[in-house]
Design an enzyme around this catalytic site. Structure first.
Site, PDB file in Angstrom:
ATOM      1  N   HIS A 252      -9.481   1.147   4.729  1.00  0.00           N
ATOM      2  CA  HIS A 252      -8.212   1.228   5.457  1.00  0.00           C
ATOM      3  C   HIS A 252      -8.419   2.116   6.686  1.00  0.00           C
ATOM      4  O   HIS A 252      -9.194   3.081   6.635  1.00  0.00           O
ATOM      5  CB  HIS A 252      -7.127   1.807   4.535  1.00  0.00           C
ATOM      6  CG  HIS A 252      -5.769   1.757   5.157  1.00  0.00           C
ATOM      7  ND1 HIS A 252      -5.342   2.693   6.064  1.00  0.00           N
ATOM      8  CD2 HIS A 252      -4.763   0.873   5.019  1.00  0.00           C
ATOM      9  CE1 HIS A 252      -4.118   2.381   6.467  1.00  0.00           C
ATOM     10  NE2 HIS A 252      -3.744   1.277   5.844  1.00  0.00           N
TER      11      HIS A 252
ATOM     12  N   SER B 248       3.286  -2.523  10.138  1.00  0.00           N
ATOM     13  CA  SER B 248       4.741  -2.629  10.309  1.00  0.00           C
ATOM     14  C   SER B 248       5.318  -3.986   9.888  1.00  0.00           C
ATOM     15  O   SER B 248       6.276  -4.465  10.493  1.00  0.00           O
ATOM     16  CB  SER B 248       5.143  -2.281  11.746  1.00  0.00           C
ATOM     17  OG  SER B 248       4.755  -0.958  12.058  1.00  0.00           O
TER      18      SER B 248
ATOM     19  N   GLY C  17       2.904  -1.117   4.225  1.00  0.00           N
ATOM     20  CA  GLY C  17       2.996   0.276   3.807  1.00  0.00           C
ATOM     21  C   GLY C  17       4.447   0.626   3.579  1.00  0.00           C
ATOM     22  O   GLY C  17       4.995   0.433   2.489  1.00  0.00           O
ATOM     23  N   GLY C  18       5.104   1.080   4.640  1.00  0.00           N
ATOM     24  CA  GLY C  18       6.496   1.540   4.549  1.00  0.00           C
ATOM     25  C   GLY C  18       7.434   0.590   3.817  1.00  0.00           C
ATOM     26  O   GLY C  18       8.200   1.008   2.943  1.00  0.00           O
TER      27      GLY C  18
ATOM     28  N   GLY D  17       2.477   1.922  10.783  1.00  0.00           N
ATOM     29  CA  GLY D  17       3.432   3.022  10.678  1.00  0.00           C
ATOM     30  C   GLY D  17       4.138   3.354  11.979  1.00  0.00           C
ATOM     31  O   GLY D  17       4.792   4.385  12.103  1.00  0.00           O
TER      32      GLY D  17
ATOM     33  N   GLU E  33      -5.460  -5.265  10.266  1.00  0.00           N
ATOM     34  CA  GLU E  33      -4.407  -4.287  10.527  1.00  0.00           C
ATOM     35  C   GLU E  33      -4.683  -3.577  11.849  1.00  0.00           C
ATOM     36  O   GLU E  33      -5.460  -2.611  11.889  1.00  0.00           O
ATOM     37  CB  GLU E  33      -4.370  -3.247   9.405  1.00  0.00           C
ATOM     38  CG  GLU E  33      -4.071  -3.819   8.042  1.00  0.00           C
ATOM     39  CD  GLU E  33      -3.514  -2.756   7.116  1.00  0.00           C
ATOM     40  OE1 GLU E  33      -2.373  -2.921   6.667  1.00  0.00           O
ATOM     41  OE2 GLU E  33      -4.191  -1.757   6.867  1.00  0.00           O
TER      42      GLU E  33
ATOM     43  N   ASN F 250       0.865  -1.174   0.000  1.00  0.00           N
ATOM     44  CA  ASN F 250       0.000   0.000   0.000  1.00  0.00           C
ATOM     45  C   ASN F 250       0.904   1.226   0.000  1.00  0.00           C
ATOM     46  O   ASN F 250       1.536   1.527   1.005  1.00  0.00           O
ATOM     47  CB  ASN F 250      -0.890  -0.046   1.257  1.00  0.00           C
ATOM     48  CG  ASN F 250      -1.683   1.225   1.467  1.00  0.00           C
ATOM     49  OD1 ASN F 250      -1.754   2.080   0.588  1.00  0.00           O
ATOM     50  ND2 ASN F 250      -2.282   1.352   2.645  1.00  0.00           N
ATOM     51  N   TRP F 251       0.954   1.898  -1.139  1.00  0.00           N
ATOM     52  CA  TRP F 251       1.873   3.039  -1.240  1.00  0.00           C
ATOM     53  C   TRP F 251       1.321   4.315  -0.618  1.00  0.00           C
ATOM     54  O   TRP F 251       2.008   5.332  -0.573  1.00  0.00           O
ATOM     55  CB  TRP F 251       2.249   3.269  -2.717  1.00  0.00           C
ATOM     56  CG  TRP F 251       3.258   2.280  -3.219  1.00  0.00           C
ATOM     57  CD1 TRP F 251       3.846   1.273  -2.501  1.00  0.00           C
ATOM     58  CD2 TRP F 251       3.812   2.206  -4.543  1.00  0.00           C
ATOM     59  NE1 TRP F 251       4.736   0.588  -3.302  1.00  0.00           N
ATOM     60  CE2 TRP F 251       4.735   1.131  -4.551  1.00  0.00           C
ATOM     61  CE3 TRP F 251       3.629   2.936  -5.712  1.00  0.00           C
ATOM     62  CZ2 TRP F 251       5.459   0.792  -5.701  1.00  0.00           C
ATOM     63  CZ3 TRP F 251       4.341   2.595  -6.845  1.00  0.00           C
ATOM     64  CH2 TRP F 251       5.251   1.532  -6.837  1.00  0.00           C
ATOM     65  N   LYS F 252       0.060   4.302  -0.218  1.00  0.00           N
ATOM     66  CA  LYS F 252      -0.555   5.481   0.415  1.00  0.00           C
ATOM     67  C   LYS F 252      -0.311   6.717  -0.462  1.00  0.00           C
ATOM     68  O   LYS F 252      -0.275   6.595  -1.678  1.00  0.00           O
ATOM     69  CB  LYS F 252      -0.019   5.641   1.847  1.00  0.00           C
ATOM     70  CG  LYS F 252      -0.184   4.349   2.645  1.00  0.00           C
ATOM     71  CD  LYS F 252       0.072   4.494   4.118  1.00  0.00           C
ATOM     72  CE  LYS F 252      -0.139   3.142   4.792  1.00  0.00           C
ATOM     73  NZ  LYS F 252      -0.007   3.208   6.246  1.00  0.00           N
TER      74      LYS F 252
ATOM     75  N   GLU G  63      -6.791   4.441   7.916  1.00  0.00           N
ATOM     76  CA  GLU G  63      -6.568   5.882   7.698  1.00  0.00           C
ATOM     77  C   GLU G  63      -7.794   6.520   7.059  1.00  0.00           C
ATOM     78  O   GLU G  63      -8.108   7.677   7.314  1.00  0.00           O
ATOM     79  CB  GLU G  63      -5.311   6.093   6.839  1.00  0.00           C
ATOM     80  CG  GLU G  63      -4.050   5.834   7.651  1.00  0.00           C
ATOM     81  CD  GLU G  63      -2.875   5.309   6.847  1.00  0.00           C
ATOM     82  OE1 GLU G  63      -2.876   5.410   5.607  1.00  0.00           O
ATOM     83  OE2 GLU G  63      -1.941   4.773   7.474  1.00  0.00           O
TER      84      GLU G  63
HETATM   85  P1  PGA Z   1       2.879   0.069   7.563  1.00  0.00           P
HETATM   86  O1  PGA Z   1       1.423   0.316   6.917  1.00  0.00           O
HETATM   87  O2  PGA Z   1       3.400  -1.208   6.973  1.00  0.00           O
HETATM   88  O3  PGA Z   1       3.681   1.258   7.163  1.00  0.00           O
HETATM   89  O4  PGA Z   1       2.672  -0.055   9.038  1.00  0.00           O
HETATM   90  C1  PGA Z   1       0.550  -0.743   6.719  1.00  0.00           C
HETATM   91  C2  PGA Z   1      -0.757  -0.255   6.166  1.00  0.00           C
HETATM   92  O5  PGA Z   1      -1.232   0.796   6.619  1.00  0.00           O
HETATM   93  O6  PGA Z   1      -1.360  -0.890   5.282  1.00  0.00           O
END
Ligand code: PGA
Length: 250
Positions: free
Chosen positions: A95, A212, A233-234, A173, A167, A9-11, A97
């Site tokens: 998600h 994470s 994500g990251g 994050g 998640e 997920n590149w956000k 967020e």
């Molecule tokens: P993260 O994000 O790996 O940076 O914790 C995961 C996500 O929000 O899908």
């Protein structure tokens, strides 16, 4: 039985040029992978270019959101058919967020999930508890509600085709991953709760862990019987680290 899915997920990251440079490298580094499905979810503005770059590769693309209406006066929104037209086969829905900053609820998640399925997209429906909810010992209750409301009203076939992503919000994050045991406990619970909704689908549905995920913790997480993949994500932003996730040691 369930083929693992490793998703990135590149956000809200990357210009077209940056996105292309990462997928070019990824195409080379994971071209030999056949035992894991691979998915990248870039921004809307880079989907078209990324799709062109990935044609004929073993990497699928997905959007990070969509709107449930098919067309019309909805300024700023993107329809399921547009997402499909840009080359996507998947779409992230709900998600944390989006729930936290953009007011998404289990009700909008359900509308989006049904609209995605109707357009031939595979929804990756995200669920997860906040730190406060975990501390108050209501994790299972929260997950159950998100599943029962967000994924209500599907056909048996649709229910088996969706992907669920667990998640925990406190692990996104933050560098804090749920331990493999903690994650497995919730995954097993989610599969059981899903089984109460869709008996036949629960053993088929893929449940990804997100929060994470990184090259160091991925293998232990993937050893858990109810963890069928990762949503990163990251660690998905660079080709090198995402390749390590896709090629986790078995
Ligand atoms: P993260 O994000 O790996 O940076 O914790 C995961 C996500 O929000 O899908």
């Amino acid at each position: 039985m369930r083929k693992p899915l490793m998703a990135g997920n590149w956000k809200m990251n990357k210009t077209v040029e940056e996105a292309i440079s990462v997928v070019k490298a990824l195409k080379r580094s994971i071209s030999d992978v056949t035992d894991v499905d691979v998915l990248i979810c870039p921004t809307f503005t880079t989907l078209y270019a990324v799709n062109n770059e990935l044609k004929g590769s073993n990497i699928d693309i997905g959007a990070q959101n969509l709107f449930w209406e098919t067309k019309g006066a909805f300024t700023g929104e993107i329809s399921p058919a547009m997402v499909k037209d840009a080359g996507c086969s998947y779409v992230l829905i709900g998600h944390s967020e989006r729930r936290q900053y953009f007011g998404e609820t289990d009700e909008t998640v359900n509308k989006k999930t049904k609209a995605a399925l109707a357009a031939g997209l595979i929804p990756v429906v995200c669920v997860g508890e906040t730190l406060k909810e975990r501390e108050e010992n209501v994790t299972f209750k929260v997950i159950e509600k998100q599943l029962k409301e967000g994924l209500a009203g599907l056909t048996a076939e649709q229910a088996a085709s969706v992907v669920i992503a667990y998640e925990p919000v406190w692990a996104i994050g933050t560098g804090k991953t749920a331990s493999p045991d903690q994650a497995q406990e919730v995954h097993a619970f989610a599969r059981k709760a899903y089984g109460e909704m869709y008996v036949d689908a629960s053993q088929k549905v893929r449940i990804l862990y997100g929060g994470s995920v990184n090259p160091t913790n991925v293998s232990e997480l993937m050893k858990q019987p109810d963890i069928d993949g990762g949503l990163a994500g990251g660690a998905s932003l660079q080709a090198e680290s995402f390749t390590k996730l896709v090629k986790y040691s078995k």
